[in-house]
Design a protein around this motif. Structure first.
Motif, PDB file in Angstrom:
ATOM      1  N   SER A   8     -15.522  -3.391 -18.821  1.00  0.00           N
ATOM      2  CA  SER A   8     -15.338  -1.941 -18.742  1.00  0.00           C
ATOM      3  C   SER A   8     -13.912  -1.499 -18.425  1.00  0.00           C
ATOM      4  O   SER A   8     -13.400  -0.591 -19.081  1.00  0.00           O
ATOM      5  N   PRO A   9     -13.235  -2.100 -17.443  1.00  0.00           N
ATOM      6  CA  PRO A   9     -11.850  -1.676 -17.202  1.00  0.00           C
ATOM      7  C   PRO A   9     -10.957  -1.887 -18.423  1.00  0.00           C
ATOM      8  O   PRO A   9     -10.094  -1.051 -18.719  1.00  0.00           O
ATOM      9  N   LEU A  10     -11.155  -2.976 -19.137  1.00  0.00           N
ATOM     10  CA  LEU A  10     -10.356  -3.250 -20.332  1.00  0.00           C
ATOM     11  C   LEU A  10     -10.621  -2.212 -21.419  1.00  0.00           C
ATOM     12  O   LEU A  10      -9.691  -1.641 -21.995  1.00  0.00           O
ATOM     13  N   ILE A  11     -11.891  -1.966 -21.684  1.00  0.00           N
ATOM     14  CA  ILE A  11     -12.278  -1.023 -22.740  1.00  0.00           C
ATOM     15  C   ILE A  11     -11.824   0.389 -22.401  1.00  0.00           C
ATOM     16  O   ILE A  11     -11.251   1.087 -23.240  1.00  0.00           O
ATOM     17  N   ASN A  12     -12.074   0.811 -21.182  1.00  0.00           N
ATOM     18  CA  ASN A  12     -11.744   2.185 -20.796  1.00  0.00           C
ATOM     19  C   ASN A  12     -10.243   2.449 -20.796  1.00  0.00           C
ATOM     20  O   ASN A  12      -9.790   3.507 -21.241  1.00  0.00           O
ATOM     21  N   LEU A  13      -9.461   1.499 -20.312  1.00  0.00           N
ATOM     22  CA  LEU A  13      -8.005   1.683 -20.342  1.00  0.00           C
ATOM     23  C   LEU A  13      -7.466   1.618 -21.770  1.00  0.00           C
ATOM     24  O   LEU A  13      -6.558   2.366 -22.126  1.00  0.00           O
ATOM     25  N   ALA A  14      -8.026   0.750 -22.600  1.00  0.00           N
ATOM     26  CA  ALA A  14      -7.602   0.689 -24.003  1.00  0.00           C
ATOM     27  C   ALA A  14      -7.935   1.994 -24.719  1.00  0.00           C
ATOM     28  O   ALA A  14      -7.161   2.470 -25.553  1.00  0.00           O
ATOM     29  N   ARG A  15      -9.061   2.571 -24.384  1.00  0.00           N
ATOM     30  CA  ARG A  15      -9.506   3.822 -24.996  1.00  0.00           C
ATOM     31  C   ARG A  15      -8.487   4.947 -24.801  1.00  0.00           C
ATOM     32  O   ARG A  15      -8.324   5.797 -25.662  1.00  0.00           O
ATOM     33  N   ILE A  16      -7.793   4.930 -23.667  1.00  0.00           N
ATOM     34  CA  ILE A  16      -6.798   5.986 -23.406  1.00  0.00           C
ATOM     35  C   ILE A  16      -5.359   5.485 -23.599  1.00  0.00           C
ATOM     36  O   ILE A  16      -4.408   6.135 -23.183  1.00  0.00           O
ATOM     37  N   GLY A  17      -5.233   4.300 -24.218  1.00  0.00           N
ATOM     38  CA  GLY A  17      -3.910   3.770 -24.514  1.00  0.00           C
ATOM     39  C   GLY A  17      -3.143   3.271 -23.311  1.00  0.00           C
ATOM     40  O   GLY A  17      -1.917   3.255 -23.322  1.00  0.00           O
ATOM     41  N   LYS A  18      -3.846   2.862 -22.260  1.00  0.00           N
ATOM     42  CA  LYS A  18      -3.178   2.448 -21.019  1.00  0.00           C
ATOM     43  C   LYS A  18      -3.529   1.025 -20.576  1.00  0.00           C
ATOM     44  O   LYS A  18      -3.375   0.677 -19.406  1.00  0.00           O
ATOM     45  N   LEU A  19      -3.963   0.175 -21.493  1.00  0.00           N
ATOM     46  CA  LEU A  19      -4.321  -1.194 -21.133  1.00  0.00           C
ATOM     47  C   LEU A  19      -3.140  -1.921 -20.490  1.00  0.00           C
ATOM     48  O   LEU A  19      -3.318  -2.724 -19.577  1.00  0.00           O
ATOM     49  N   GLY A  45     -13.336  -3.634 -33.873  1.00  0.00           N
ATOM     50  CA  GLY A  45     -13.198  -2.296 -34.451  1.00  0.00           C
ATOM     51  C   GLY A  45     -13.286  -1.176 -33.437  1.00  0.00           C
ATOM     52  O   GLY A  45     -13.079  -0.022 -33.772  1.00  0.00           O
ATOM     53  N   HIS A  46     -13.600  -1.515 -32.197  1.00  0.00           N
ATOM     54  CA  HIS A  46     -13.714  -0.519 -31.131  1.00  0.00           C
ATOM     55  C   HIS A  46     -12.492  -0.608 -30.213  1.00  0.00           C
ATOM     56  O   HIS A  46     -11.767  -1.597 -30.229  1.00  0.00           O
ATOM     57  N   PRO A  47     -12.287   0.416 -29.363  1.00  0.00           N
ATOM     58  CA  PRO A  47     -11.138   0.388 -28.450  1.00  0.00           C
ATOM     59  C   PRO A  47     -11.122  -0.876 -27.591  1.00  0.00           C
ATOM     60  O   PRO A  47     -12.139  -1.274 -27.032  1.00  0.00           O
ATOM     61  N   GLY A  48      -9.969  -1.484 -27.537  1.00  0.00           N
ATOM     62  CA  GLY A  48      -9.772  -2.653 -26.696  1.00  0.00           C
ATOM     63  C   GLY A  48      -9.889  -3.985 -27.408  1.00  0.00           C
ATOM     64  O   GLY A  48      -9.306  -4.964 -26.964  1.00  0.00           O
ATOM     65  N   ALA A  49     -10.622  -4.041 -28.494  1.00  0.00           N
ATOM     66  CA  ALA A  49     -10.874  -5.328 -29.154  1.00  0.00           C
ATOM     67  C   ALA A  49      -9.585  -6.000 -29.601  1.00  0.00           C
ATOM     68  O   ALA A  49      -9.300  -7.136 -29.205  1.00  0.00           O
ATOM     69  N   ASP A  50      -8.802  -5.332 -30.414  1.00  0.00           N
ATOM     70  CA  ASP A  50      -7.560  -5.932 -30.905  1.00  0.00           C
ATOM     71  C   ASP A  50      -6.541  -6.094 -29.792  1.00  0.00           C
ATOM     72  O   ASP A  50      -5.824  -7.096 -29.742  1.00  0.00           O
ATOM     73  N   GLU A  51      -6.467  -5.124 -28.894  1.00  0.00           N
ATOM     74  CA  GLU A  51      -5.493  -5.176 -27.806  1.00  0.00           C
ATOM     75  C   GLU A  51      -5.736  -6.386 -26.908  1.00  0.00           C
ATOM     76  O   GLU A  51      -4.801  -7.098 -26.533  1.00  0.00           O
ATOM     77  N   VAL A  52      -7.000  -6.621 -26.558  1.00  0.00           N
ATOM     78  CA  VAL A  52      -7.338  -7.758 -25.699  1.00  0.00           C
ATOM     79  C   VAL A  52      -7.118  -9.067 -26.450  1.00  0.00           C
ATOM     80  O   VAL A  52      -6.562 -10.022 -25.913  1.00  0.00           O
TER      81      VAL A  52
END
Length: 112
Positions: A8-19, A45-52
């Motif tokens: 959740s912290p990873l996904i939520n921060l990625a969602r707002i561009g702050k990972l 394909g969802h927020p955080g996937a590629d970033e992580v």
């Protein structure tokens, strides 16, 4: 400093561009296989996937204490259970988790 994170912290921060805040604060993060599966594989394909997946400062690590994970799965999902078990295994200084029951379980086991 060893820091373990749940999804959740990873996904939520990625969602707002702050990972990257996690990288700035802690340097390297460790995630268990179940969290990697949830964020990167199932979350493709969802927020955080590629970033992580591409962040060199996020490391995936397998949990070795499977009996503990199984015991924790009585009340928690796979990611939460593995994150707690991994944090105990690596002697993490901090566990990032936003779910109340998971946090309470982690505190009960001596994790911050």
């Amino acid at each position: 400093m060893s820091i373990v994170s749940n999804a959740s912290p990873l996904i939520n921060l990625a969602r707002i561009g702050k990972l990257d805040l996690l990288h700035q604060l802690y340097g390297e993060l460790i995630v268990p296989e179940a969290v990697w599966q949830e964020v990167v594989v199932e979350g493709s394909g969802h927020p955080g996937a590629d970033e992580v997946k591409t962040a060199p400062w996020i490391k995936m690590r397998a949990v070795t204490n499977r009996p503990l994970v199984q015991a924790l799965r009585q009340d928690l999902d796979a990611g939460e259970a593995e994150a707690i078990a991994l944090a105990l295994e690596v002697g993490a200084e901090l566990l990032l988790m936003d779910e109340h029951l998971g946090r309470e379980t982690a505190r009960h086991l001596g994790l911050g």
